[in-house]
Design a protein around this motif. Structure first.
Motif, mmCIF file in Angstrom:
data_model
loop_
_atom_site.group_PDB
_atom_site.id
_atom_site.type_symbol
_atom_site.label_atom_id
_atom_site.label_comp_id
_atom_site.label_asym_id
_atom_site.label_seq_id
_atom_site.Cartn_x
_atom_site.Cartn_y
_atom_site.Cartn_z
ATOM 1 N N ASP A 122 0.859 -1.183 0.000
ATOM 2 C CA ASP A 122 0.000 0.000 0.000
ATOM 3 C C ASP A 122 0.896 1.234 0.000
ATOM 4 O O ASP A 122 1.717 1.410 0.895
ATOM 5 C CB ASP A 122 -0.902 -0.005 1.231
ATOM 6 C CG ASP A 122 -1.935 1.114 1.220
ATOM 7 O OD1 ASP A 122 -1.864 1.982 0.331
ATOM 8 O OD2 ASP A 122 -2.813 1.115 2.107
ATOM 9 N N GLU A 124 0.261 4.145 0.755
ATOM 10 C CA GLU A 124 0.002 5.028 1.886
ATOM 11 C C GLU A 124 1.027 4.845 3.001
ATOM 12 O O GLU A 124 1.342 5.789 3.741
ATOM 13 C CB GLU A 124 -1.403 4.818 2.437
ATOM 14 C CG GLU A 124 -2.498 5.422 1.584
ATOM 15 C CD GLU A 124 -3.843 5.372 2.274
ATOM 16 O OE1 GLU A 124 -4.181 6.352 2.961
ATOM 17 O OE2 GLU A 124 -4.540 4.355 2.123
ATOM 18 N N GLY A 172 -6.432 7.185 -1.213
ATOM 19 C CA GLY A 172 -5.746 5.974 -0.805
ATOM 20 C C GLY A 172 -6.696 4.823 -0.551
ATOM 21 O O GLY A 172 -7.924 4.978 -0.532
ATOM 22 N N ARG A 173 -6.119 3.646 -0.332
ATOM 23 C CA ARG A 173 -6.927 2.464 -0.078
ATOM 24 C C ARG A 173 -7.773 2.619 1.174
ATOM 25 O O ARG A 173 -8.868 2.062 1.281
ATOM 26 C CB ARG A 173 -6.016 1.238 0.049
ATOM 27 C CG ARG A 173 -6.745 -0.078 0.212
ATOM 28 C CD ARG A 173 -5.777 -1.224 0.407
ATOM 29 N NE ARG A 173 -4.934 -1.404 -0.767
ATOM 30 C CZ ARG A 173 -4.010 -2.358 -0.854
ATOM 31 N NH1 ARG A 173 -3.808 -3.177 0.158
ATOM 32 N NH2 ARG A 173 -3.275 -2.464 -1.944
ATOM 33 N N TYR A 178 -5.459 12.616 -0.367
ATOM 34 C CA TYR A 178 -4.168 13.305 -0.363
ATOM 35 C C TYR A 178 -4.176 14.345 -1.477
ATOM 36 O O TYR A 178 -4.724 14.104 -2.559
ATOM 37 C CB TYR A 178 -3.019 12.322 -0.592
ATOM 38 C CG TYR A 178 -2.894 11.272 0.477
ATOM 39 C CD1 TYR A 178 -2.038 11.463 1.564
ATOM 40 C CD2 TYR A 178 -3.619 10.082 0.406
ATOM 41 C CE1 TYR A 178 -1.909 10.489 2.553
ATOM 42 C CE2 TYR A 178 -3.498 9.110 1.385
ATOM 43 C CZ TYR A 178 -2.641 9.317 2.453
ATOM 44 O OH TYR A 178 -2.526 8.360 3.434
ATOM 45 N N GLN A 182 1.885 15.155 -2.002
ATOM 46 C CA GLN A 182 1.616 13.753 -1.705
ATOM 47 C C GLN A 182 0.809 13.089 -2.811
ATOM 48 O O GLN A 182 1.061 11.926 -3.163
ATOM 49 C CB GLN A 182 0.876 13.634 -0.369
ATOM 50 C CG GLN A 182 1.747 13.905 0.849
ATOM 51 C CD GLN A 182 0.991 13.678 2.136
ATOM 52 O OE1 GLN A 182 -0.144 14.136 2.298
ATOM 53 N NE2 GLN A 182 1.597 12.967 3.071
ATOM 54 N N ALA A 186 2.125 9.928 -5.033
ATOM 55 C CA ALA A 186 1.362 8.684 -5.061
ATOM 56 C C ALA A 186 0.990 8.281 -6.482
ATOM 57 O O ALA A 186 1.119 7.108 -6.868
ATOM 58 C CB ALA A 186 0.108 8.822 -4.207
ATOM 59 N N GLN A 190 2.226 5.006 -8.712
ATOM 60 C CA GLN A 190 1.294 4.108 -9.405
ATOM 61 C C GLN A 190 1.687 3.927 -10.865
ATOM 62 O O GLN A 190 1.633 2.825 -11.415
ATOM 63 C CB GLN A 190 -0.128 4.653 -9.311
ATOM 64 C CG GLN A 190 -0.816 4.436 -7.989
ATOM 65 C CD GLN A 190 -2.287 4.826 -8.041
ATOM 66 O OE1 GLN A 190 -2.694 5.699 -8.806
ATOM 67 N NE2 GLN A 190 -3.098 4.176 -7.232
#
Length: 229
Positions: A122, A124, A172-173, A178, A182, A186, A190
């Protein structure tokens, strides 16, 4: 100064090797050029120019090497910490699902890139354990990895705008939203995962041995860590 735990492995980056040698060579060449200039040695102006340039380049490289942290990686049975002059990140072993050298398809062959890649359960976990300055540096530094991935893994793609557009937010999951730096980090992670299979990368120059040997060493530490927890 506290003594490191015997279970802690400190990795010194190869990028720091020969730093003092580069600085000393730069100073020596500068001294020789200055002496020749003072005694009016019969050297062409171009020769003096080359000496000045060589001295400046060697000094710049030596100082850049000295600015690198003495320890680039701290590995314990619990986590891995990466240190850079712009900050650091820490990842628990449990957050890492896989690590290896990323590869791209060139013709009929797979070619290893000079990076150690980590695939995460993850993203995060990393977002909460990376300093903002390093996050910003990684986004810029790894643009060429994104370009390589697009060139060799998506050669059929004609419009790359979706990979370079700045995202407004990232969900996020966990459902947490975010924004800003950030979100950019992220989304870039990905994209790199989609193209190269990994979320975050460390250049081979931050390691203390050849990349393939370090990967084997890291796997040994991973397999033996449970007995110390």
């Amino acid at each position: 100064m506290s003594t490191p735990s015997p279970l802690q492995r400190n990795i010194s980056p190869a990028a720091r090797q020969n730093a003092l040698t580069f600085c000393l060579l730069g100073v020596l060449i500068f001294a020789v050029a200055m002496f020749c200039w003072l005694v009016e040695a019969p050297l062409a102006p171009a020769a003096f120019g080359l000496l000045w340039i060589a001295s400046a380049v060697l000094l710049f490289l030596g100082i850049a090497k000295l600015l690198e942290p003495e320890t680039s990686l701290i590995i314990t049975p619990a986590d891995i910490t990466y240190s850079h002059r712009r900050g650091q990140w820490t990842l628990p072993w449990e957050a890492i699902t896989r690590f290896d050298a990323p590869r791209v398809q060139r013709g009929l062959n797979l070619e290893d890139l000079p990076y150690l890649g980590f695939r995460l359960e993850d993203i995060e976990v990393l977002l909460q354990r990376i300093s903002p300055r390093l996050m910003s540096h990684v986004i810029v530094e790894q643009r060429h990895l994104l370009a390589l991935g697009l060139r060799y893994e998506r050669p059929d793609l004609r419009d790359y705008s979706q990979y370079y557009d700045i995202p407004e937010r990232f969900i996020g999951r966990s459902g947490r939203e975010y924004k800003g730096l950030q979100a950019m980090f992220a989304v870039r992670s990905q994209q790199l995962r989609e193209l190269l299979g990994y979320d975050i990368f460390i250049h081979a120059s931050a390691l203390d041995r050849p990349l393939d040997e370090f990967i084997q060493y890291l796997r040994q530490l991973q397999s033996s860590r449970q007995q110390y927890l």
